[in-house]
Design a protein around this motif. Structure first.
Motif, PDB file in Angstrom:
ATOM      1  N   GLU A 133      85.719  42.860   9.939  1.00  0.00           N
ATOM      2  CA  GLU A 133      87.056  43.314  10.319  1.00  0.00           C
ATOM      3  C   GLU A 133      87.079  44.160  11.588  1.00  0.00           C
ATOM      4  O   GLU A 133      88.027  44.096  12.361  1.00  0.00           O
ATOM      5  CB  GLU A 133      87.689  44.080   9.153  1.00  0.00           C
ATOM      6  CG  GLU A 133      88.088  43.180   7.986  1.00  0.00           C
ATOM      7  CD  GLU A 133      88.684  43.943   6.834  1.00  0.00           C
ATOM      8  OE1 GLU A 133      88.596  45.207   6.836  1.00  0.00           O
ATOM      9  OE2 GLU A 133      89.232  43.296   5.911  1.00  0.00           O
ATOM     10  N   GLU A 134      86.037  44.954  11.803  1.00  0.00           N
ATOM     11  CA  GLU A 134      86.020  45.835  12.977  1.00  0.00           C
ATOM     12  C   GLU A 134      85.388  45.191  14.203  1.00  0.00           C
ATOM     13  O   GLU A 134      85.325  45.807  15.274  1.00  0.00           O
ATOM     14  CB  GLU A 134      85.274  47.129  12.630  1.00  0.00           C
ATOM     15  CG  GLU A 134      85.914  47.922  11.500  1.00  0.00           C
ATOM     16  CD  GLU A 134      85.093  49.134  11.123  1.00  0.00           C
ATOM     17  OE1 GLU A 134      84.083  49.404  11.805  1.00  0.00           O
ATOM     18  OE2 GLU A 134      85.452  49.801  10.136  1.00  0.00           O
ATOM     19  N   ILE A 135      84.920  43.961  14.058  1.00  0.00           N
ATOM     20  CA  ILE A 135      84.185  43.313  15.144  1.00  0.00           C
ATOM     21  C   ILE A 135      85.050  42.314  15.900  1.00  0.00           C
ATOM     22  O   ILE A 135      84.916  42.153  17.115  1.00  0.00           O
ATOM     23  CB  ILE A 135      82.919  42.609  14.599  1.00  0.00           C
ATOM     24  CG1 ILE A 135      81.997  43.649  13.962  1.00  0.00           C
ATOM     25  CG2 ILE A 135      82.188  41.852  15.704  1.00  0.00           C
ATOM     26  CD1 ILE A 135      80.772  43.058  13.313  1.00  0.00           C
ATOM     27  N   GLY A 136      85.941  41.674  15.190  1.00  0.00           N
ATOM     28  CA  GLY A 136      86.803  40.711  15.854  1.00  0.00           C
ATOM     29  C   GLY A 136      86.275  39.295  15.864  1.00  0.00           C
ATOM     30  O   GLY A 136      86.719  38.469  16.665  1.00  0.00           O
ATOM     31  N   ILE A 137      85.319  38.988  14.985  1.00  0.00           N
ATOM     32  CA  ILE A 137      84.852  37.608  14.869  1.00  0.00           C
ATOM     33  C   ILE A 137      85.910  36.799  14.122  1.00  0.00           C
ATOM     34  O   ILE A 137      86.364  37.192  13.060  1.00  0.00           O
ATOM     35  CB  ILE A 137      83.508  37.526  14.125  1.00  0.00           C
ATOM     36  CG1 ILE A 137      82.431  38.301  14.885  1.00  0.00           C
ATOM     37  CG2 ILE A 137      83.071  36.079  13.955  1.00  0.00           C
ATOM     38  CD1 ILE A 137      81.072  38.276  14.221  1.00  0.00           C
ATOM     39  N   GLN A 138      86.265  35.678  14.674  1.00  0.00           N
ATOM     40  CA  GLN A 138      87.322  34.858  14.105  1.00  0.00           C
ATOM     41  C   GLN A 138      86.774  33.916  13.028  1.00  0.00           C
ATOM     42  O   GLN A 138      85.581  33.619  12.971  1.00  0.00           O
ATOM     43  CB  GLN A 138      87.999  34.030  15.205  1.00  0.00           C
ATOM     44  CG  GLN A 138      88.619  34.875  16.312  1.00  0.00           C
ATOM     45  CD  GLN A 138      89.704  35.804  15.801  1.00  0.00           C
ATOM     46  OE1 GLN A 138      90.605  35.380  15.083  1.00  0.00           O
ATOM     47  NE2 GLN A 138      89.608  37.090  16.148  1.00  0.00           N
ATOM     48  N   THR A 139      87.684  33.459  12.182  1.00  0.00           N
ATOM     49  CA  THR A 139      87.328  32.424  11.211  1.00  0.00           C
ATOM     50  C   THR A 139      86.973  31.145  11.966  1.00  0.00           C
ATOM     51  O   THR A 139      87.582  30.827  12.991  1.00  0.00           O
ATOM     52  CB  THR A 139      88.507  32.159  10.264  1.00  0.00           C
ATOM     53  OG1 THR A 139      88.840  33.368   9.585  1.00  0.00           O
ATOM     54  CG2 THR A 139      88.141  31.084   9.238  1.00  0.00           C
ATOM     55  N   PHE A 140      85.993  30.420  11.459  1.00  0.00           N
ATOM     56  CA  PHE A 140      85.537  29.218  12.157  1.00  0.00           C
ATOM     57  C   PHE A 140      86.645  28.176  12.225  1.00  0.00           C
ATOM     58  O   PHE A 140      87.297  27.865  11.231  1.00  0.00           O
ATOM     59  CB  PHE A 140      84.319  28.618  11.445  1.00  0.00           C
ATOM     60  CG  PHE A 140      83.724  27.455  12.189  1.00  0.00           C
ATOM     61  CD1 PHE A 140      82.769  27.663  13.171  1.00  0.00           C
ATOM     62  CD2 PHE A 140      84.147  26.156  11.932  1.00  0.00           C
ATOM     63  CE1 PHE A 140      82.222  26.596  13.871  1.00  0.00           C
ATOM     64  CE2 PHE A 140      83.611  25.084  12.622  1.00  0.00           C
ATOM     65  CZ  PHE A 140      82.656  25.305  13.600  1.00  0.00           C
ATOM     66  N   SER A 141      86.847  27.663  13.449  1.00  0.00           N
ATOM     67  CA  SER A 141      87.771  26.546  13.639  1.00  0.00           C
ATOM     68  C   SER A 141      87.080  25.485  14.473  1.00  0.00           C
ATOM     69  O   SER A 141      86.533  24.522  13.953  1.00  0.00           O
ATOM     70  CB  SER A 141      89.082  27.018  14.269  1.00  0.00           C
ATOM     71  OG  SER A 141      88.838  27.732  15.474  1.00  0.00           O
ATOM     72  N   ASP A 142      87.030  25.718  15.791  1.00  0.00           N
ATOM     73  CA  ASP A 142      86.345  24.745  16.644  1.00  0.00           C
ATOM     74  C   ASP A 142      85.301  25.419  17.541  1.00  0.00           C
ATOM     75  O   ASP A 142      84.961  24.908  18.596  1.00  0.00           O
ATOM     76  CB  ASP A 142      87.353  23.974  17.500  1.00  0.00           C
ATOM     77  CG  ASP A 142      88.176  24.904  18.390  1.00  0.00           C
ATOM     78  OD1 ASP A 142      88.060  26.143  18.238  1.00  0.00           O
ATOM     79  OD2 ASP A 142      88.935  24.391  19.232  1.00  0.00           O
ATOM     80  N   GLN A 143      84.796  26.590  17.129  1.00  0.00           N
ATOM     81  CA  GLN A 143      83.784  27.289  17.907  1.00  0.00           C
ATOM     82  C   GLN A 143      82.481  26.480  17.943  1.00  0.00           C
ATOM     83  O   GLN A 143      82.265  25.589  17.123  1.00  0.00           O
ATOM     84  CB  GLN A 143      83.507  28.685  17.327  1.00  0.00           C
ATOM     85  CG  GLN A 143      84.677  29.658  17.450  1.00  0.00           C
ATOM     86  CD  GLN A 143      85.513  29.696  16.191  1.00  0.00           C
ATOM     87  OE1 GLN A 143      85.645  28.679  15.496  1.00  0.00           O
ATOM     88  NE2 GLN A 143      86.085  30.851  15.869  1.00  0.00           N
ATOM     89  N   GLU A 144      81.617  26.844  18.873  1.00  0.00           N
ATOM     90  CA  GLU A 144      80.361  26.114  19.009  1.00  0.00           C
ATOM     91  C   GLU A 144      79.438  26.346  17.821  1.00  0.00           C
ATOM     92  O   GLU A 144      78.763  25.420  17.353  1.00  0.00           O
ATOM     93  CB  GLU A 144      79.651  26.514  20.309  1.00  0.00           C
ATOM     94  CG  GLU A 144      78.371  25.734  20.553  1.00  0.00           C
ATOM     95  CD  GLU A 144      77.697  26.080  21.877  1.00  0.00           C
ATOM     96  OE1 GLU A 144      76.660  25.453  22.180  1.00  0.00           O
ATOM     97  OE2 GLU A 144      78.189  26.979  22.592  1.00  0.00           O
ATOM     98  N   TYR A 145      79.395  27.603  17.344  1.00  0.00           N
ATOM     99  CA  TYR A 145      78.467  27.953  16.273  1.00  0.00           C
ATOM    100  C   TYR A 145      79.204  28.512  15.060  1.00  0.00           C
ATOM    101  O   TYR A 145      80.169  29.278  15.189  1.00  0.00           O
ATOM    102  CB  TYR A 145      77.482  29.041  16.735  1.00  0.00           C
ATOM    103  CG  TYR A 145      76.566  28.664  17.859  1.00  0.00           C
ATOM    104  CD1 TYR A 145      75.356  28.024  17.603  1.00  0.00           C
ATOM    105  CD2 TYR A 145      76.899  28.970  19.179  1.00  0.00           C
ATOM    106  CE1 TYR A 145      74.494  27.698  18.641  1.00  0.00           C
ATOM    107  CE2 TYR A 145      76.037  28.641  20.230  1.00  0.00           C
ATOM    108  CZ  TYR A 145      74.847  28.013  19.947  1.00  0.00           C
ATOM    109  OH  TYR A 145      74.000  27.696  20.977  1.00  0.00           O
TER     110      TYR A 145
END
Length: 383
Positions: A133-145
């Protein structure tokens, strides 16, 4: 039992207990209990006697089988042609106990938690991704990894700290990553090691289906146990993905100047995780990261790489604690070995190793002399 035609071929020569130079006993359960029964050769003889109805299934027989931490030292140092099937034999013997319902209570409780709660901590599924939550990593959609975290990195407090360090580094380096969050499930590696092959197959097939549906092609793992499952087990079930351990990615990012490092003068020793090293041959990537930090002095323990001594957390023992506590517990033996190097930090690349060794530092009363840090935490300190 699968592999039963092999079991009688072991005549308990004892090579499986040692390092390459035969200077140290390197089987964790043998080191803890001091009896051949708890080494690979002893287990082979017990399993053979059990197959021949010379001994009956008992609590003690089950405890001996489940005291194996699947470190793989026996497979590396056995001198016979069946060496590559030693852990498969032990897994098959445990699978027989599972089918009979004659497993130790901690193992039973571990399976139950995975089956009912989806994780061994019995925590709600919607808590799984809160570390991000504090990092800003998004839920996987079409990212490379896809950044796959696993149970320990999602729920254990020390594991979550490690996950945040790794996640922060990957995001700051501009890597295109996403997480599954509350859709992530257990990888099943330790479920399989404990002999519950049906539950493992269910977990693996569900994960493979989910990954494919979301278009996952490349995976970065936090945990070597997940790395092992994805590279060694999932392909046989149709799960063919490009998989990296996060230290392999950090090595590339440092080489490409995506992560810049400043001088950090500190003596460090590195502990090889069994499921990254012996099981998968990844020895240099973690060391390359550490060597890339200006001023850092990397000091090897006497037992390293293929001869590294296990922390005792593998094979599900991190959750079941069949080996128990005490001065001769593998994690405490390993911490004393690390202390002998003169290092200030034990660098780790596995959330289970991190917790096991940190607990050992406290049990040994060494908090003021040496500390356990994940490689990403060390990299962060050098930025």
């Amino acid at each position: 039992m699968e592999f039963e035609e092999i079991v009688h071929r072991c005549f308990r020569c004892g090579y499986c207990k040692f390092t390459d130079d035969y200077q140290d006993f390197n089987c964790p359960s043998y080191a803890k209990f001091g009896l051949d029964t708890y080494a690979a050769g002893g287990r082979m003889w017990l399993i053979n006697a059990w197959l021949n109805n010379e001994i009956k299934t008992s609590e003690h027989y089950a405890e001996i089988l489940y005291s194996c931490v699947t470190c793989g030292n026996c497979e590396k140092h056995c001198v016979f042609t069946f060496k590559d099937d030693l852990l498969n034999i032990f897994e098959a013997a445990k699978a027989e106990l599972v089918s009979e319902g004659l497993i130790p209570p901690p193992v039973r409780d571990y399976f139950k938690a995975i089956n009912i709660n989806g994780n061994p901590y019995k925590e709600p599924q919607d808590e799984r991704g809160k570390w991000a939550e504090e990092i800003g990593i998004q839920t996987f959609s079409d990212q490379e990894y896809l950044f796959y975290v696993g149970d320990v990195g999602s729920y254990d407090e020390r594991g979550k700290k490690m996950t945040r360090f790794v996640g922060n580094l990957l995001v700051e380096a501009g890597l295109s990553i996403g997480i599954l969050g509350n859709e992530e499930s257990s990888d099943g590696n330790d479920v399989k090691a404990l002999g519950e092959t049906w539950l493992f197959k269910q977990l693996a097939e569900d994960n493979i289906s989910k990954f494919k549906k979301k278009g996952v092609k490349k995976i970065i793992t936090l945990d070597p146990h997940a790395y092992n499952a994805f590279t060694q087990e999932y392909p046989d079930l149709g799960g063919n993905f490009e998989v990296w351990h996060y230290t392999q990615i950090l090595t590339m990012l440092i080489k490409d100047k995506k992560i810049t490092l400043s001088e950090y003068k500190v003596p460090v020793t590195y502990h090889d995780p069994c499921y990254l090293g012996r099981h998968n041959g990844v020895y240099e990537a973690p060391r390359d990261v550490l060597k890339g930090i200006p001023g850092l002095e990397l000091i090897e323990m006497n037992r390293n790489r293929e001869n590294a001594f296990c922390c005792g957390g593998g094979g599900g023992n991190f959750f079941t604690d069949i080996l128990g506590l005490g001065e001769e517990s593998p994690n405490r033996i390993r911490v004393r070995e690390a202390l002998d190097t003169g290092a200030d930090i034990i660098a780790v690349a596995c959330p289970m190793c991190s917790k096991m060794l940190d607990d050992a530092v406290k049990a040994e009363g060494l908090e003021e002399r040496i500390k356990v840090q994940d490689i990403a935490e060390i990299v962060n300190a050098a930025k």
